[in-house]
Write an enzyme that holds these catalytic residues in place. Structure first.
Site, PDB file in Angstrom:
ATOM      1  N   GLU A  56      -6.510 114.445   9.735  1.00 31.89           N
ATOM      2  CA  GLU A  56      -7.502 114.629   8.669  1.00 31.89           C
ATOM      3  C   GLU A  56      -8.861 115.100   9.180  1.00 31.89           C
ATOM      4  O   GLU A  56      -9.601 115.761   8.453  1.00 31.89           O
ATOM      5  CB  GLU A  56      -7.668 113.329   7.879  1.00 31.89           C
ATOM      6  CG  GLU A  56      -6.467 112.974   7.025  1.00 31.89           C
ATOM      7  CD  GLU A  56      -5.439 112.100   7.724  1.00 31.89           C
ATOM      8  OE1 GLU A  56      -4.522 111.601   7.060  1.00 31.89           O
ATOM      9  OE2 GLU A  56      -5.563 111.917   8.971  1.00 31.89           O
ATOM     10  N   LYS A 168      -5.445 106.260  -7.647  1.00 28.51           N
ATOM     11  CA  LYS A 168      -4.124 106.824  -7.918  1.00 28.51           C
ATOM     12  C   LYS A 168      -3.780 106.787  -9.400  1.00 28.51           C
ATOM     13  O   LYS A 168      -3.196 107.742  -9.940  1.00 28.51           O
ATOM     14  CB  LYS A 168      -3.072 106.064  -7.116  1.00 28.51           C
ATOM     15  CG  LYS A 168      -1.678 106.679  -7.218  1.00 28.51           C
ATOM     16  CD  LYS A 168      -0.689 106.046  -6.265  1.00 28.51           C
ATOM     17  CE  LYS A 168       0.657 106.757  -6.340  1.00 28.51           C
ATOM     18  NZ  LYS A 168       1.623 106.206  -5.350  1.00 28.51           N
TER      19      LYS A 168
END
Length: 577
Positions: A56, A168
């Site tokens: 990342e 989410k």
């Protein structure tokens, strides 16, 4: 009359549609549980291309360099928890260098926030010190407007990374989709036009100057003001210097350019900076690597004009006489109009005083502060950079990691245009170079992109050679291999009694075999006479990534050098040793 049908979309669909509305071409990222619905929507469309990095940190660096090299907004997407924390170094790198970037992060479902859920971290809290702004979206109806705000904040005023944290469950909830055409934020209204009275004062000071100096930083490049800067410097006939972040804003091959200034700047640039009587600072911060000790810098009286979009940067380290807060191109346009009128009236800087000042500068230039031993039997790193400039004719986009090789690239590769020099200035992030080259290559297909690195830095994000293979990125890697953490070793030599504590790299890989293991080509170069042929061969291979491992002099140091805490005229030169 029929009503316009309103689309009802999921949060994940809204994220992708917002990016499409902003014209995003690439998203650099790595999937994980909290962002799987977003990845599902990316899979279903073909307007945005996702680039799968291997870590990342590289996603943030690649998005950062995509932005730096293209004047577009880089976007990265990572999952919650370790996805976020792995990206923090890249986010902080962009923040320190004022790079516009959008960071989309996954978060655990809203009901689980604060419950130590799997892969949870306080993203807003962790990133608050290293973003321009961040958001946690708690209602899917706010998602589109929040992303619009993120792009607006990232690209206006002093640019910077903006993070949007998306739980989410927000990605699965549905609402009507409307992407605002514009955004208005009561608490955020950056100034664009400089104060007319202050601009008039600045022009008057410039016309009265006898020993003038123009000092520019990354703000000129970020605001696309290079054209106005060149016109201003040419109109006035003044000397100009750039910071590390500002290289390319003014042509590096022009006689009025004195080279980079600062800790490893040229003798003439540092001396002129210290001894000028009127200093025009444009989009620069007077940071510690530029002026060294502020008390030393303040010893010589001078009038300082400072133009910057960020009011907090003005008089932060050095008190200035004429502060001008505004968008640099707009301010320079106004200055050029006033200068043109003054010149028509016969008002201009004293030509005799200016000629004397240039004679003094030429005396400082005569020191040849960048000289090195060109007769050595071992490869000198400076020689590699000179040859790289020669064979690319100065047309490459050059990314770098951090250390000696970064400084040699800044000193010996002459940048005549902006957005050709991509490096980590403020944070000094090792591992930046290779993922930055990926972002620059994708932003500039067909361009020659060269990553200048060292054997220590390249190993920090080396796994991105896999990304380069997957996306067929023909980057050329110039590895200046001296078997040391070079800048660490240099400081240990000068200030720590030659005690090279943990700066020697004792177990280096075979970089040629390593590159081949990733499906690329590698070359090992050990003799000076082989440097130019190797570079030409590598650059001729337009479609291949080539890793050039140059075995260089392990004892070579970067000169000039201003020791920490000293003033910019207190330079160590090679001839002094």
């Amino acid at each position: 009359m029929d009503r316009v049908k309103t689309e009802v979309l999921t949060g994940a669909e809204i994220v992708v549609r917002c990016l499409q509305e902003e014209g995003v071409e690439y998203v650099f990222g790595y999937p994980g549980g909290a962002v799987l619905w977003i990845y599902d929507e990316l899979f279903k469309q073909d307007r945005i291309r996702h680039v799968l990095v291997r870590h990342e940190q590289a996603a943030a660096h690649a998005a950062d360099a995509y932005s730096r090299s293209s004047n577009k907004v880089g976007v990265c997407l990572v999952t919650s928890g370790p996805g976020v924390t792995n990206a923090v170094t890249g986010i902080a790198t962009a923040y320190m260098d004022s790079i516009p970037m959008i960071v989309l992060t996954g978060q655990v479902p809203t009901h689980a926030i604060g419950q130590d859920a799997f892969q949870e971290c306080d993203t807003v809290g962790i990133t608050r010190p290293c973003v321009k702004h961040n958001f946690l979206v708690k209602d899917v109806r706010d998602l589109a407007a929040t992303i619009k705000k993120a792009f607006h904040i990232a690209t206006t005023g002093r640019p910077g990374p903006v993070l949007v944290d998306i739980p989410k469950d927000i990605t699965t909830q549905r609402c009507e989709f409307h992407y605002p055409e514009s955004i208005s934020m009561r608490s955020y209204n950056p100034v664009k036009r400089g104060h007319p009275g202050q601009i008039r004062k600045a022009v008057q000071l410039l016309l009265e100057a006898r020993r003038p100096m123009v000092y520019t930083g990354g703000g000129v490049i970020l605001s696309n003001a290079s054209g106005q800067l060149r016109e201003l410097v040419k109109t006035l006939g003044f000397p100009c210097t750039n910071t590390l972040m500002g290289l390319g804003a003014y042509p590096g091959t022009d006689r009025q350019f004195l080279g980079m200034l600062g800790m490893h700047g040229t003798y003439e640039a540092n001396m002129a900076m210290q001894h000028c009587d009127v200093l025009l600072a444009i989009g620069a911060r007077f940071d510690d690597r530029v002026i060294g000790n502020p008390a030393h810098f303040a010893q010589n009286p001078r009038k300082i004009i400072h133009i910057d979009i960020d009011p907090s940067s003005i008089s932060k380290r050095v008190k200035v006489d004429v502060p001008i807060v505004g968008n640099i191109p707009d301010v320079l346009d106004e200055m050029l109009k006033l200068l043109a009128a003054a010149l028509c009236e016969g008002r201009r800087p004293d030509p005799a005083a200016l000629a004397d000042w240039w004679r003094q500068i030429d005396e400082w230039r005569a020191k040849d502060c960048l000289k090195y031993d060109r007769s050595a039997a071992i490869i000198k790193p400076q020689f590699v950079l000179e040859k790289l400039y020669e064979v690319t004719q100065g047309e490459a986009i050059v990314t770098s990691d951090v250390g000696q090789h970064q400084m040699w690239a800044a000193q010996f590769y002459k940048f005549d245009r902006p957005r050709r020099w991509i490096n980590s200035g403020g944070l000094g992030t090792m591992g930046f170079g290779l993922p930055a080259a990926m972002g620059a290559q994708l932003a500039n297909p067909g361009a020659t992109v060269v990553c200048v690195t060292g054997e220590s830095s390249i190993q920090m994000c080396l796994q991105e050679l896999s990304t380069c293979k997957q996306y067929r990125l023909p980057i050329k890697i110039v590895n200046l291999n001296n078997k040391y953490m070079g800048m660490v070793r240099q400081w240990q030599q000068f200030f720590h009694g030659n005690r090279y504590s943990e700066s020697y790299m004792d177990a280096l890989p075979d970089f040629v075999k390593l590159a081949e293991g990733y499906g690329h080509s590698g070359m090992k170069i050990e003799r000076p006479q082989d440097v130019e042929p190797a570079l030409r061969e590598a650059l001729a291979r337009k479609n291949d990534l080539v890793f050039l491992d140059f075995i260089t002099d392990p004892a070579e140091n970067v000169y000039p050098m201003v020791p920490g805490g000293k003033g910019i005229t207190e330079m160590i030169l090679a001839e002094d040793l």
